[in-house]
Design an enzyme around this catalytic site. Structure first.
Site, PDB file in Angstrom:
ATOM      1  N   HIS A  51       0.882  -1.162   0.000  1.00  0.00           N
ATOM      2  CA  HIS A  51       0.000   0.000   0.000  1.00  0.00           C
ATOM      3  C   HIS A  51       0.924   1.217   0.000  1.00  0.00           C
ATOM      4  CE1 HIS A  51      -2.913  -2.939   1.884  1.00  0.00           C
ATOM      5  NE2 HIS A  51      -3.509  -2.529   0.789  1.00  0.00           N
ATOM      6  N   ASP A  54       2.403   1.647   3.259  1.00  0.00           N
ATOM      7  CA  ASP A  54       3.369   0.610   3.675  1.00  0.00           C
ATOM      8  C   ASP A  54       4.761   1.064   3.224  1.00  0.00           C
ATOM      9  OD1 ASP A  54       1.412  -1.257   4.568  1.00  0.00           O
ATOM     10  OD2 ASP A  54       1.127  -1.991   2.514  1.00  0.00           O
ATOM     11  N   GLU A 176      -9.070  -4.251  -8.466  1.00  0.00           N
ATOM     12  CA  GLU A 176      -9.303  -5.481  -7.671  1.00  0.00           C
ATOM     13  C   GLU A 176     -10.740  -5.465  -7.167  1.00  0.00           C
ATOM     14  OE1 GLU A 176      -6.647  -5.980  -4.308  1.00  0.00           O
ATOM     15  OE2 GLU A 176      -7.744  -7.740  -3.598  1.00  0.00           O
ATOM     16  N   HIS A 215     -12.569 -12.826  -3.056  1.00  0.00           N
ATOM     17  CA  HIS A 215     -13.517 -11.813  -3.533  1.00  0.00           C
ATOM     18  C   HIS A 215     -14.460 -12.410  -4.579  1.00  0.00           C
ATOM     19  CE1 HIS A 215     -10.496  -8.364  -2.400  1.00  0.00           C
ATOM     20  NE2 HIS A 215     -10.822  -9.132  -1.384  1.00  0.00           N
TER      21      HIS A 215
HETATM   22  C1  XUL Z   1      -9.012  -6.262   0.724  1.00  0.00           C
HETATM   23  C2  XUL Z   1      -7.843  -6.635  -0.026  1.00  0.00           C
HETATM   24  C3  XUL Z   1      -6.717  -5.669   0.000  1.00  0.00           C
HETATM   25  C4  XUL Z   1      -6.135  -5.412  -1.340  1.00  0.00           C
HETATM   26  C5  XUL Z   1      -5.026  -4.402  -1.388  1.00  0.00           C
HETATM   27  O1  XUL Z   1      -9.982  -7.225   0.787  1.00  0.00           O
HETATM   28  O2  XUL Z   1      -7.790  -7.695  -0.601  1.00  0.00           O
HETATM   29  O3  XUL Z   1      -5.735  -6.148   0.863  1.00  0.00           O
HETATM   30  O4  XUL Z   1      -5.632  -6.592  -1.855  1.00  0.00           O
HETATM   31  O5  XUL Z   1      -5.444  -3.157  -1.097  1.00  0.00           O
HETATM   32 MN    MN Z   2      -6.428  -8.552  -2.084  1.00  0.00          MN
END
Ligand code: XUL
Ligand code: MN
Length: 346
Positions: A51, A54, A176, A215
């Protein structure tokens, strides 16, 4: 089946987490970033994902110049260790400015904050020598749908991505998707949504996606199908493998922990699409169980890679010819058993 190749592996500092949950405090003491980086290297992983904060802590209180200076210092440490930076993702879900969403906030000041922070994130990625920005659109959704205009939200997302593409002509954006958590309902819940949004941007070639197994499962989809779908568009640029037991909070379990067959099919899809041949990494977005003792703190990462590699072997030794015969004969009952026995064999 695509020709054989080796995979490169990656995880993020947040994957060595302390075990806190909404109902209880951490169960392991925090470790420093340096400790995590050294462990990543020692375990033989190839890259770290970041991130923005980070990479440069407390980013909101630093000047652009200071951010670049610290990012370059980090790059030097990564180089010294021979560890690559896979991607950088703006953390757009923590600040008081993103309470009601980031790019889709109803407050224009908050939307501006989100875009400014994303551009800083791109500057960090530049210093770390990666062209990949990941957008987990954490708060781009609503707790109640009447609070936002869905059509306008899509337009705001596209406008924000266009700003990022304009800021740096080389940067690639991987969306994502996740259907829920922290929001009730997200605007970009699946890979289909992510790639459709990509087409609305000024440079669709530079907007792709990242699939996270959990997800996809939370969206009621098969992650292997999501992989094939993204690869059919040439847009799978990163991957967060993990596992998930049904429709509940995002569990980030070790890869294959819940459903080995679903994991096998993900690996098979990666193999047939040649994932990794263009430099893409296999990242594990997994967390230790809350019960994990300090001395076993890294096992979920090592185990996920171990399971992945064993499933690569399973995918490569799967008798495709026999499977094709059963498919031609429409004998899916036998195909089903063949898969189970292949997975159960030592
Ligand atoms: C949240 C998730 C995050 C992303 C990066 O569910 O997966 O850790 O991968 O921001
Ligand atoms: Mn993730």
């Amino acid at each position: 089946m695509a020709t054989k190749h080796t995979y490169k592996f990656c995880f993020g500092p947040w994957n060595i987490s302390e075990g806190g949950d909404p109902y209880g405090p951490p169960t392991r003491p925090p470790q420093t970033f340096d400790w995590k980086l050294a462990k990543l290297k020692r375990l033989g992983f190839d890259a770290m994902m970041f991130h923005d904060d980070d990479a440069v802590p407390d980013i909101d209180n630093k000047s652009g110049q200071q951010i670049r200076k610290e990012a370059k210092e980090l790059k030097k440490r990564l180089d010294d260790l021979g560890v690559a930076a896979e991607m950088v993702a703006p953390r757009l879900w923590f600040s008081p400015m993103t309470i009601d969403g980031a790019y889709t906030s109803n407050d224009p000041k908050c939307r501006k904050y989100a875009i400014d922070r994303s551009l800083r994130c791109i500057d960090i990625a530049n210093c770390l020598d990666t062209d990949l920005i990941v957008l987990w659109l954490a708060r781009e959704g609503s707790y109640l749908r009447e609070s936002k205009n869905g059509r306008r939200s899509v337009e705001l997302l596209v406008a924000a991505i266009d700003k990022m593409l304009g800021h740096d002509k080389k940067v690639r954006i991987s969306i994502e998707p996740k259907p829920n958590e922290p929001m009730d309902i997200a605007y970009i819940p699946t890979i289909g949504h992510a790639l459709a949004v990509a087409q609305l941007t000024g440079d669709p070639k530079r907007v792709g996606c990242l699939i996270e197994s959990a997800h996809a499962l939370l969206a009621g989809l098969d992650p292997a199908d999501e992989i094939d779908f993204a690869c059919a568009f040439g847009k799978l640029w990163s991957l967060h493998l993990n596992d998930q037991n049904g429709l509940k909070f995002d569990q980030d379990k070790p890869f294959g922990s819940n459903n080995l067959r679903v994991a096998f099919n993900q690996v098979r899809a990666l193999e047939r699409n040649g994932y990794g041949k263009r430099g893409e990494y296999v990242c594990f977005d997994v967390h230790p169980f809350r019960t994990t003792k300090k001395e076993h703190w890294l096992d979920h990462l090592v185990n996920s890679r171990r399971t992945f590699l064993q499933l690569v072997r399973k995918a490569r030794t799967f008798n495709e010819k026999q499977a094709q015969q059963l498919i031609s004969d429409r004998n899916y009952q036998a195909l089903d058993q063949m898969v189970l026995e292949h997975l159960m064999r030592g």
